[in-house]
Design a protein around this motif. Structure first.
Motif, PDB file in Angstrom:
ATOM      1  N   LEU B 153       0.856  -1.192   0.000  1.00 28.37           N
ATOM      2  CA  LEU B 153       0.000   0.000   0.000  1.00 28.37           C
ATOM      3  C   LEU B 153       0.889   1.239   0.000  1.00 28.37           C
ATOM      4  O   LEU B 153       2.030   1.203   0.466  1.00 28.37           O
ATOM      5  CB  LEU B 153      -0.924   0.000   1.217  1.00 28.37           C
ATOM      6  CG  LEU B 153      -1.825  -1.231   1.369  1.00 28.37           C
ATOM      7  CD1 LEU B 153      -2.705  -1.100   2.605  1.00 28.37           C
ATOM      8  CD2 LEU B 153      -2.674  -1.445   0.118  1.00 28.37           C
ATOM      9  N   ILE B 191     -15.524  -3.707  -3.485  1.00 26.61           N
ATOM     10  CA  ILE B 191     -15.116  -2.543  -2.699  1.00 26.61           C
ATOM     11  C   ILE B 191     -13.594  -2.537  -2.541  1.00 26.61           C
ATOM     12  O   ILE B 191     -12.932  -1.528  -2.804  1.00 26.61           O
ATOM     13  CB  ILE B 191     -15.799  -2.554  -1.310  1.00 26.61           C
ATOM     14  CG1 ILE B 191     -17.295  -2.240  -1.441  1.00 26.61           C
ATOM     15  CG2 ILE B 191     -15.114  -1.561  -0.368  1.00 26.61           C
ATOM     16  CD1 ILE B 191     -18.078  -2.425  -0.141  1.00 26.61           C
ATOM     17  N   ASP B 193     -11.192  -4.085  -4.272  1.00 27.12           N
ATOM     18  CA  ASP B 193     -10.466  -3.843  -5.520  1.00 27.12           C
ATOM     19  C   ASP B 193     -10.646  -2.403  -5.997  1.00 27.12           C
ATOM     20  O   ASP B 193      -9.693  -1.781  -6.482  1.00 27.12           O
ATOM     21  CB  ASP B 193     -10.911  -4.848  -6.592  1.00 27.12           C
ATOM     22  CG  ASP B 193     -10.442  -6.266  -6.258  1.00 27.12           C
ATOM     23  OD1 ASP B 193      -9.380  -6.394  -5.605  1.00 27.12           O
ATOM     24  OD2 ASP B 193     -11.147  -7.230  -6.618  1.00 27.12           O
ATOM     25  N   GLY B 194     -11.851  -1.856  -5.800  1.00 28.43           N
ATOM     26  CA  GLY B 194     -12.075  -0.458  -6.185  1.00 28.43           C
ATOM     27  C   GLY B 194     -11.201   0.491  -5.384  1.00 28.43           C
ATOM     28  O   GLY B 194     -10.598   1.413  -5.939  1.00 28.43           O
ATOM     29  N   VAL B 195     -11.102   0.260  -4.075  1.00 26.56           N
ATOM     30  CA  VAL B 195     -10.308   1.146  -3.213  1.00 26.56           C
ATOM     31  C   VAL B 195      -8.811   0.917  -3.445  1.00 26.56           C
ATOM     32  O   VAL B 195      -8.021   1.863  -3.424  1.00 26.56           O
ATOM     33  CB  VAL B 195     -10.683   0.942  -1.723  1.00 26.56           C
ATOM     34  CG1 VAL B 195      -9.744   1.710  -0.807  1.00 26.56           C
ATOM     35  CG2 VAL B 195     -12.128   1.376  -1.481  1.00 26.56           C
ATOM     36  N   LEU B 196      -8.418  -0.317  -3.719  1.00 26.90           N
ATOM     37  CA  LEU B 196      -6.991  -0.582  -3.988  1.00 26.90           C
ATOM     38  C   LEU B 196      -6.551   0.110  -5.274  1.00 26.90           C
ATOM     39  O   LEU B 196      -5.538   0.811  -5.298  1.00 26.90           O
ATOM     40  CB  LEU B 196      -6.748  -2.095  -4.114  1.00 26.90           C
ATOM     41  CG  LEU B 196      -6.603  -2.885  -2.819  1.00 26.90           C
ATOM     42  CD1 LEU B 196      -6.596  -4.386  -3.117  1.00 26.90           C
ATOM     43  CD2 LEU B 196      -5.330  -2.481  -2.064  1.00 26.90           C
ATOM     44  N   ASP B 197      -7.327  -0.054  -6.338  1.00 25.18           N
ATOM     45  CA  ASP B 197      -6.880   0.385  -7.664  1.00 25.18           C
ATOM     46  C   ASP B 197      -7.344   1.783  -8.035  1.00 25.18           C
ATOM     47  O   ASP B 197      -6.772   2.408  -8.927  1.00 25.18           O
ATOM     48  CB  ASP B 197      -7.372  -0.604  -8.731  1.00 25.18           C
ATOM     49  CG  ASP B 197      -6.769  -1.988  -8.510  1.00 25.18           C
ATOM     50  OD1 ASP B 197      -5.624  -2.047  -8.012  1.00 25.18           O
ATOM     51  OD2 ASP B 197      -7.441  -2.992  -8.803  1.00 25.18           O
ATOM     52  N   GLY B 198      -8.401   2.269  -7.377  1.00 26.19           N
ATOM     53  CA  GLY B 198      -8.906   3.593  -7.722  1.00 26.19           C
ATOM     54  C   GLY B 198      -9.719   3.555  -9.008  1.00 26.19           C
ATOM     55  O   GLY B 198      -9.738   2.549  -9.716  1.00 26.19           O
ATOM     56  N   ILE B 199     -10.368   4.664  -9.305  1.00 26.11           N
ATOM     57  CA  ILE B 199     -11.280   4.707 -10.456  1.00 26.11           C
ATOM     58  C   ILE B 199     -10.734   5.602 -11.577  1.00 26.11           C
ATOM     59  O   ILE B 199     -11.317   5.710 -12.643  1.00 26.11           O
ATOM     60  CB  ILE B 199     -12.681   5.211 -10.027  1.00 26.11           C
ATOM     61  CG1 ILE B 199     -12.668   6.677  -9.604  1.00 26.11           C
ATOM     62  CG2 ILE B 199     -13.247   4.336  -8.901  1.00 26.11           C
ATOM     63  CD1 ILE B 199     -14.067   7.242  -9.310  1.00 26.11           C
ATOM     64  N   ARG B 200      -9.593   6.229 -11.358  1.00 24.41           N
ATOM     65  CA  ARG B 200      -9.009   7.114 -12.362  1.00 24.41           C
ATOM     66  C   ARG B 200      -8.407   6.288 -13.498  1.00 24.41           C
ATOM     67  O   ARG B 200      -7.838   5.213 -13.266  1.00 24.41           O
ATOM     68  CB  ARG B 200      -7.923   7.969 -11.706  1.00 24.41           C
ATOM     69  CG  ARG B 200      -7.532   9.201 -12.501  1.00 24.41           C
ATOM     70  CD  ARG B 200      -6.240   9.804 -11.985  1.00 24.41           C
ATOM     71  NE  ARG B 200      -6.327  10.454 -10.676  1.00 24.41           N
ATOM     72  CZ  ARG B 200      -6.806  11.679 -10.467  1.00 24.41           C
ATOM     73  NH1 ARG B 200      -7.303  12.384 -11.474  1.00 24.41           N
ATOM     74  NH2 ARG B 200      -6.796  12.198  -9.258  1.00 24.41           N
ATOM     75  N   ALA B 201      -8.558   6.772 -14.708  1.00 25.11           N
ATOM     76  CA  ALA B 201      -7.965   6.096 -15.860  1.00 25.11           C
ATOM     77  C   ALA B 201      -6.441   6.225 -15.785  1.00 25.11           C
ATOM     78  O   ALA B 201      -5.922   7.232 -15.313  1.00 25.11           O
ATOM     79  CB  ALA B 201      -8.489   6.711 -17.154  1.00 25.11           C
ATOM     80  N   ARG B 202      -5.734   5.172 -16.222  1.00 25.45           N
ATOM     81  CA  ARG B 202      -4.267   5.252 -16.265  1.00 25.45           C
ATOM     82  C   ARG B 202      -3.823   4.933 -17.697  1.00 25.45           C
ATOM     83  O   ARG B 202      -4.446   4.136 -18.355  1.00 25.45           O
ATOM     84  CB  ARG B 202      -3.593   4.256 -15.333  1.00 25.45           C
ATOM     85  CG  ARG B 202      -4.229   4.058 -13.994  1.00 25.45           C
ATOM     86  CD  ARG B 202      -3.198   3.771 -12.929  1.00 25.45           C
ATOM     87  NE  ARG B 202      -3.446   4.632 -11.779  1.00 25.45           N
ATOM     88  CZ  ARG B 202      -4.502   4.509 -10.958  1.00 25.45           C
ATOM     89  NH1 ARG B 202      -5.390   3.577 -11.186  1.00 25.45           N
ATOM     90  NH2 ARG B 202      -4.667   5.333  -9.948  1.00 25.45           N
TER      91      ARG B 202
END
Lengths: 202, 202
Positions: B153, B191, B193-202
């Motif tokens: 993390l 939840i 995986d969403g919080v680990l990886d975030g929702i912003r495009a890379r």
């Protein structure tokens, strides 16, 4: 931000006529009775009419029934819908997260927590709750879809999960001062940046 | 997963003696009265003693007061503390998020939503609520700190915000079936995986 404005912003119940002094008295009576501890179950059109100093027929001319009146009255607590600027997806999300669980009417602090047991007890009250939050939920959905369309948010984004991640922490904080050590003023920015960037090391 | 085990797992109130048939009867009476609609405010040691068929002195010999008894009784609803395997930070978080707002005792569905108004009304009940969740909150804090220590993390992780992001959506879902379209069984993975990886495009 007047109650009139907020009523004008909120979608109206079908067939509800233009606001009037009687409308105001009826909505105020409804909110007063709830703030004084009446449950939604116990709240009666009779009691609202008596408190507002109008006849039951006056209420039924304006609202099809108790749930439609409650929907208008409870939405009134929240004030006007937030109005995202539409420039930065991040800034729009901070605005919408900051509005989550926010109410302009002090009676909300007495009324809203008491909805939780009622929403659990009754499918009608569950629908009422879903209808109260629907316009704000739709606003956030549109901002997230815009972010995906513009390539700012991941193309595979699950919009409903993203909304839960953004709004759940703020709602819990507003409802229960749940993480007392978190600063409510900074929280919307920290939630949005946390959900945008994720917590995994890169 | 027996109630005995869960009592053994939960930190004990100071000076509470080893569990006994009387302890069980007292805790069960407390939970029955709450599930039948008694508020925490209205709940009295007298009523609990009468329901359990013991004297008040028997209760006071085992618990210093009502709040200590309530803490043991309400923690009992949750069952044993989850036990993270300690291999993958992601898997441990999925386990802990899945346990958020989960109760083994069906009376919890009646009792827990009714705590929300009471926690808002009273600082004592707010402390009680914080004490109920403290052991689970500490477990998650330790998993997140381990993730930072191991470099899984981000080094600048705000642990308290991360916990709010992970647990807020699950709590809202358990408390209100808040996003009815979300599948509660898949939600902990989504939840985390969403919080680990975030929702912003890379």
């Amino acid at each position: 931000m007047s109650d009139m404005t907020s009523a004008a912003e909120a979608p109206r119940s079908p067939g509800r006529p233009r606001s009037s002094r009687a409308d105001e008295a009826i909505v105020e009576a409804t909110l007063d009775l709830l703030a004084e501890g009446s449950t939604i179950e116990a709240l009666s059109i009779e009691a609202i009419a008596a408190r507002a100093g109008v006849g039951k027929a006056t209420i039924y001319r304006r609202w099809p029934g108790k749930d439609a009146l409650l929907l208008d009255a409870l939405r009134r607590l929240k004030g006007v819908l937030p109005n995202p600027a539409g420039h930065s997806v991040r800034d729009d999300l901070v605005l919408l997260v900051g509005a989550v669980g926010h109410n302009i009417d002090p009676r909300a602090a007495k009324i809203m927590p008491c909805l939780v047991p009622e929403v659990n007890r009754s499918p009608d009250h569950f629908r009422l709750y879903q209808n109260i939050i629907a316009p704000r939920r739709q606003l956030m959905r549109e901002v997230l879809r815009r972010g995906v369309r513009l390539g700012e948010l991941r193309a595979d984004l699950d919009i409903e999960v993203a909304m839960a991640l953004l709004t759940g922490p703020m709602l819990m904080q507003r409802m229960l001062r749940w993480h007392p050590e978190l600063d409510d003023v900074l929280l919307p920015d920290r939630i949005v940046d946390g959900v945008l960037d994720g917590i995994r090391a890169r």
